[in-house]
Motif scaffolding. Structure first.
Motif, mmCIF file in Angstrom:
data_model
loop_
_atom_site.group_PDB
_atom_site.id
_atom_site.type_symbol
_atom_site.label_atom_id
_atom_site.label_comp_id
_atom_site.label_asym_id
_atom_site.label_seq_id
_atom_site.Cartn_x
_atom_site.Cartn_y
_atom_site.Cartn_z
ATOM 1 N N SER A 266 16.918 22.132 38.167
ATOM 2 C CA SER A 266 17.849 22.797 39.076
ATOM 3 C C SER A 266 17.921 22.115 40.430
ATOM 4 O O SER A 266 18.096 22.764 41.447
ATOM 5 C CB SER A 266 17.468 24.262 39.229
ATOM 6 N N TYR B 131 19.993 18.836 42.544
ATOM 7 C CA TYR B 131 21.391 18.424 42.540
ATOM 8 C C TYR B 131 21.555 17.090 41.831
ATOM 9 O O TYR B 131 21.029 16.082 42.277
ATOM 10 C CB TYR B 131 21.934 18.377 43.965
ATOM 11 N N ASP C 234 24.130 15.297 41.577
ATOM 12 C CA ASP C 234 24.972 14.328 42.285
ATOM 13 C C ASP C 234 24.333 13.874 43.600
ATOM 14 O O ASP C 234 24.980 13.233 44.408
ATOM 15 C CB ASP C 234 26.385 14.889 42.514
ATOM 16 N N LEU C 235 23.077 14.221 43.792
ATOM 17 C CA LEU C 235 22.335 13.701 44.935
ATOM 18 C C LEU C 235 21.260 12.748 44.396
ATOM 19 O O LEU C 235 20.771 12.922 43.283
ATOM 20 C CB LEU C 235 21.668 14.851 45.700
ATOM 21 N N PHE D 289 16.681 17.152 51.292
ATOM 22 C CA PHE D 289 17.332 18.459 51.419
ATOM 23 C C PHE D 289 16.297 19.578 51.411
ATOM 24 O O PHE D 289 16.276 20.446 52.293
ATOM 25 C CB PHE D 289 18.331 18.647 50.270
ATOM 26 N N ARG E 263 14.210 19.625 54.541
ATOM 27 C CA ARG E 263 14.934 20.209 55.673
ATOM 28 C C ARG E 263 14.944 21.723 55.594
ATOM 29 O O ARG E 263 14.760 22.420 56.591
ATOM 30 C CB ARG E 263 16.382 19.717 55.691
ATOM 31 N N ILE E 264 15.208 22.240 54.390
ATOM 32 C CA ILE E 264 15.272 23.691 54.208
ATOM 33 C C ILE E 264 13.954 24.342 54.648
ATOM 34 O O ILE E 264 13.948 25.381 55.295
ATOM 35 C CB ILE E 264 15.548 24.042 52.725
ATOM 36 N N TRP F 290 21.861 23.126 58.819
ATOM 37 C CA TRP F 290 22.171 21.701 58.851
ATOM 38 C C TRP F 290 21.851 21.046 57.506
ATOM 39 O O TRP F 290 22.570 20.164 57.039
ATOM 40 C CB TRP F 290 21.415 21.041 60.007
ATOM 41 N N ALA F 291 20.773 21.509 56.881
ATOM 42 C CA ALA F 291 20.409 20.976 55.564
ATOM 43 C C ALA F 291 21.549 21.204 54.575
ATOM 44 O O ALA F 291 21.926 20.306 53.817
ATOM 45 C CB ALA F 291 19.128 21.646 55.062
ATOM 46 N N ILE F 292 22.116 22.406 54.595
ATOM 47 C CA ILE F 292 23.215 22.725 53.676
ATOM 48 C C ILE F 292 24.446 21.872 53.999
ATOM 49 O O ILE F 292 25.088 21.314 53.107
ATOM 50 C CB ILE F 292 23.586 24.220 53.771
ATOM 51 N N LEU G 208 24.670 18.941 55.444
ATOM 52 C CA LEU G 208 24.474 17.552 55.031
ATOM 53 C C LEU G 208 24.629 17.403 53.522
ATOM 54 O O LEU G 208 25.294 16.500 53.032
ATOM 55 C CB LEU G 208 23.077 17.081 55.435
ATOM 56 N N LYS G 209 24.021 18.328 52.806
ATOM 57 C CA LYS G 209 24.075 18.267 51.346
ATOM 58 C C LYS G 209 25.526 18.358 50.877
ATOM 59 O O LYS G 209 25.963 17.601 50.013
ATOM 60 C CB LYS G 209 23.265 19.413 50.755
ATOM 61 N N ILE H 35 27.351 15.116 51.438
ATOM 62 C CA ILE H 35 27.000 14.078 50.456
ATOM 63 C C ILE H 35 27.699 14.360 49.134
ATOM 64 O O ILE H 35 28.282 13.471 48.511
ATOM 65 C CB ILE H 35 25.471 14.027 50.245
ATOM 66 N N GLN H 36 27.676 15.631 48.725
ATOM 67 C CA GLN H 36 28.305 15.969 47.449
ATOM 68 C C GLN H 36 29.807 15.719 47.501
ATOM 69 O O GLN H 36 30.406 15.279 46.525
ATOM 70 C CB GLN H 36 28.014 17.433 47.093
ATOM 71 N N ARG I 235 30.423 12.111 47.069
ATOM 72 C CA ARG I 235 30.239 11.640 45.694
ATOM 73 C C ARG I 235 31.405 12.053 44.798
ATOM 74 O O ARG I 235 31.742 11.381 43.838
ATOM 75 C CB ARG I 235 28.950 12.231 45.101
ATOM 76 N N GLU J 220 27.186 26.108 41.960
ATOM 77 C CA GLU J 220 25.722 26.145 42.060
ATOM 78 C C GLU J 220 25.156 27.089 40.999
ATOM 79 O O GLU J 220 24.119 26.823 40.404
ATOM 80 C CB GLU J 220 25.298 26.639 43.447
ATOM 81 N N THR K 150 21.543 25.299 39.961
ATOM 82 C CA THR K 150 20.901 24.952 41.224
ATOM 83 C C THR K 150 20.752 26.175 42.126
ATOM 84 O O THR K 150 19.970 26.164 43.066
ATOM 85 C CB THR K 150 21.704 23.883 41.975
#
Ligand SMILES: Nc1ncnc2c1ncn2[C@@H]1O[C@H](COP(=O)(O)OP(=O)(O)OP(=O)(O)O)[C@@H](O)[C@H]1O
Ligand SMILES: [Mg+2]
Lengths: 308, 379
Positions: free
Chosen positions: A90, A92, A94-95, A103, A106-107, B12-14, B16-17, B20-21, B24, B210, B215
């Motif tokens: 689970s 990502y 695509d990362l 990620f 950071r969380i 900020w983490a979200i 950035l993610k 990036i997604q 892509r 998600e 995820t």
């Protein structure tokens, strides 16, 4: 034993989906630094139980603490200190590996994040693949990534849901060495598995079927508590013999193990009588210690009669 | 403890993610830019085309010189093609009904005489205005026509007749649809439509994806708060929304020559509210949908009234009261008025305030519903 020695201490934990009770009044205590194996057939409620432990599901009944935080009211604190590896990958896809770790770091606001990410990449031997997309990894590497990711915030408790499903034997062995190393460093690990050899590597075990906890303790305790007598039979025509034995008095389980047949039952005297009646010169009968698998299958059959 | 409070590092983490997604997922990003362009070209050129050579029936009861000049001028302007001369009343009504002609021009018997006397003769123009975009420019042309030809024709002393009112009183009877949409309405209106369509769909997918990929379980097991997830997912798409706004404005200016009277900074500021409102709707949908297909269906469910009842397709005032009520609840309705107001009428902050607070209200409600619906657990 004081409460602070227990990483998990819950009583009567229950979960219902509709009118189906999936986890039925489970009591469990896991000591800090222990590797606790969680076993049970498909659909027995292992994943559901773990999800309640880490605050993803609210229990319908029961109470308790996880790392000293209340299961019902302090879910946010529990989440901060628990690493949870889901049964299905689970992260990502695509990362890249590094982006996934970054990620998560950071969380959790991991201090000195770049170093922490680098360290976890090295520790798991992922540094050469750090720019590969997670979705392109093979199953074994995905599992490594998932473990790295759920360790990055230095949790005190690891909840691993079938982490080694579909992983080759060598990778599985390395994985378990890693787990034992972590436990030696003081981490508590609750791990579900369907593999008997893995169950034997746990400090203590619990066996769940249809939401009920049927057995728990160390390997020796679980085996002893089962009171199971097992005979191993070798010789020609085992299939025919197995068919003859099934349903005889005292015979509860007939399982083929390679070139052998394991015949088990709880009533030793009755089983012995049947054996004497069925014995012939072609077949050699030998009394053996019941293995974990024999015990679990017998527990499962018994549970089916009681609960299903 | 920061576990229970909003924190910037998790937000900020979200963000950035998501960036990036987005990077892509090239196909989706291309769509975000492609959809506005495609819609602009289709709607813009199809509706904006200034139709000419419209079939026209003539009922001329006057043989005087002015009537003849007038008719001749109409023939030479390429808006009208006179397909029927001096038909009967019943005949022209039938022609109009079946759509064989777009206009019927009725010149009264004493047209020339009245004109000479300075009595402003009435010319009744009956128009099939079912497609008002088709009739509008032609009607405008006929007005201009009369003004210019009679300026030339009316001799010396009669020149006093060119008053402000013009020498001829055109009575325009627009059948079937009393309101006209001018072509300039369409392109500014498209801004709201494009943003509604893409913004809602893209975020409707954001959380559903998600959940579908599994995820979500991981995200829920971390300390990240619902509000952080929502805002973190919204912020990157605000940037995309602004790209779309800019594309449309550029096209409006250089392809369609839409006048831009008002303040662009004001428009950009208001667009933030509107983009935010649509993103919040999308997020709310994604907390309701079980899978991505459902999320897209919900987005379409929202998109249809936004295009049909907002005043983009049909004049708002022409809609039945219930439709106006529904329309008033949609952010696009208010945004359309704001965009048209700012671009075409040069409205300032004061004039758009009445449309601003419904947007704000909508944004607040949608965001709260989204945050409330976002489950922190898997139950
Ligand atoms: N969200 C849900 N809604 C309804 N039923 C559910 C839900 N989640 C799990 N169940 C049911 O609860 C039971 C236990 O599921 P769970 O995933 O906990 O089993 P498990 O022991 O992890 O099985 P496996 O070994 O296959 O992973 C199953 O019968 C499953 O169908
Ligand atoms: Mg499971």
């Amino acid at each position: 034993m004081s409460a602070t020695d227990l990483a998990i201490d819950v009583t009567g934990v229950t979960k219902r989906f509709g009118d189906k009770t999936v986890v039925n009044a489970i009591d469990l205590s896991v000591r800090r630094g222990e590797i606790y194996g969680f076993l049970g057939p498909n659909g027995s409620g292992k994943t559901t139980f773990i999800r309640m432990l880490c605050g993803l599901l609210t229990p319908d009944g029961g109470s308790g603490t996880c790392l000293g935080y209340d299961l019902r009211t302090q879910q946010a604190e529990i989440k901060r200190h628990v690493g949870y590896m889901t049964q299905k990958f689970s992260y990502y896809e695509d990362l890249s590996i590094r982006e996934n770790l970054d990620f998560i770091a950071r969380i959790y606001a991991v201090p000195d994040r770049p170093a922490a990410v680098q360290h976890s990449l090295e520790r798991l031997g992922l540094q050469n693949r750090s720019h590969q997309l997670a979705g392109q990894l093979s199953g074994g590497w995905k599992q490594r990534l998932a473990l790295a990711a759920c360790l990055i915030h230095s949790p005190q408790l690891l909840l691993l849901d079938e982490p080694t499903a579909g992983v080759d034997p060598k990778a599985r062995r390395e994985f378990w060495d890693e787990i034992h190393q972590l436990a030696a460093d003081g981490l508590t690990v609750l791990i579900t598995t369907h593999y008997m050899d893995e169950a034997e590597r746990c400090h203590r075990l619990a066996y769940l079927a249809y939401g009920n906890l049927l057995a728990r303790g160390t390997l020796a305790e679980v085996l002893a508590a089962a009171h199971l007598t097992t005979w191993s039979v070798s010789g020609p025509g085992l299939r025919a013999l197995a068919a003859r034995l099934r349903g005889q008095p005292g015979v509860e389980q007939v399982v083929a193990f390679g070139t052998m047949l394991h015949v088990s039952g709880h009533d030793a005297a009755l089983l012995d009588a049947t054996r004497t009646a069925a014995s012939d010169p072609d077949h050699e009968w030998k009394k053996i210690n019941a293995g974990l698998e024999d015990v679990f299958i017998s527990l499962m059959d018994a549970a089916k009669d009681n609960f299903a | 403890m920061s576990e229970r409070r909003f924190t910037f590092h998790r937000l900020w983490a979200i963000v950035l993610k998501e960036f990036i997604q987005m990077k892509r997922d090239r196909v989706t990003f291309a769509m975000m830019v492609g959809i506005p362009l495609l819609q602009l070209l289709m709607f813009g050129y199809a509706i904006n085309s200034d139709p000419r050579h419209l079939p026209t029936a003539l009922r001329c009861a006057d043989q005087g010189p002015f009537a003849r000049t007038f008719i001749q001028a109409m023939r030479t302007s390429d808006y009208f093609v006179i397909v029927q001369d001096t038909a009967s009343e019943a005949e022209v009504q039938r022609l109009l009904q079946v759509g064989d002609v777009q206009f019927v021009i009725n010149i009264p018997a004493d047209f020339s005489r009245q004109l000479l006397r300075g009595e402003r003769p009435s010319v009744l123009i009956e128009a099939d205005a079912t497609d008002p975009a088709a009739t509008g420019p032609a009607l405008a042309a006929v007005n201009a026509l009369a003004g210019s030809i009679f300026n030339r024709d009316l001799p010396g002393p009669l020149a006093k007749l060119h008053g402000k009112a013009g020498p001829v009183d055109f009575r325009i009877h627009a059948h079937y649809n009393p309101e006209n949409i001018t072509q300039y309405n369409v392109v500014p209106g498209l801004m709201g439509v494009v943003l509604t369509m893409t913004m809602v769909i893209i975020t409707a997918l954001a959380i559903t994806r998600e959940r579908e990929r599994g995820t979500m379980e991981n995200l829920l097991a971390t300390p990240v708060r619902p509000f952080e997830v929502m805002v973190g997912k919204i912020l990157p798409y605000i940037a995309v929304g602004y790209i779309q706004v800019t594309l449309i404005l550029i096209a409006a200016r250089f392809l369609f020559h839409v006048p831009m009277v008002g303040s662009l900074p004001l428009l950009y500021t208001v667009a933030l509210l509107f983009i935010g409102a649509n993103l919040a709707v999308g997020i709310t949908f994604s907390t309701l949908a079980q899978n991505q297909l459902q999320a897209v269906q919900m987005a379409f469910f929202f998109f249809l009234p936004s295009i049909l009842l907002s005043g983009f397709m049909f004049p708002f005032r022409g809609m039945p009261p219930w439709a106006q009520v529904v329309g008033s609840c949609l952010p696009n309705t208010h945004f359309l008025r704001i965009v048209r107001g700012i671009l075409l009428k040069g409205n300032g902050f004061a004039e758009i305030t009445p449309e601003l607070w419904p947007l704000l209200l909508f944004l607040t409600v949608a965001m709260s519903v989204g945050v409330k619906r976002y489950r922190q657990t898997l139950d």
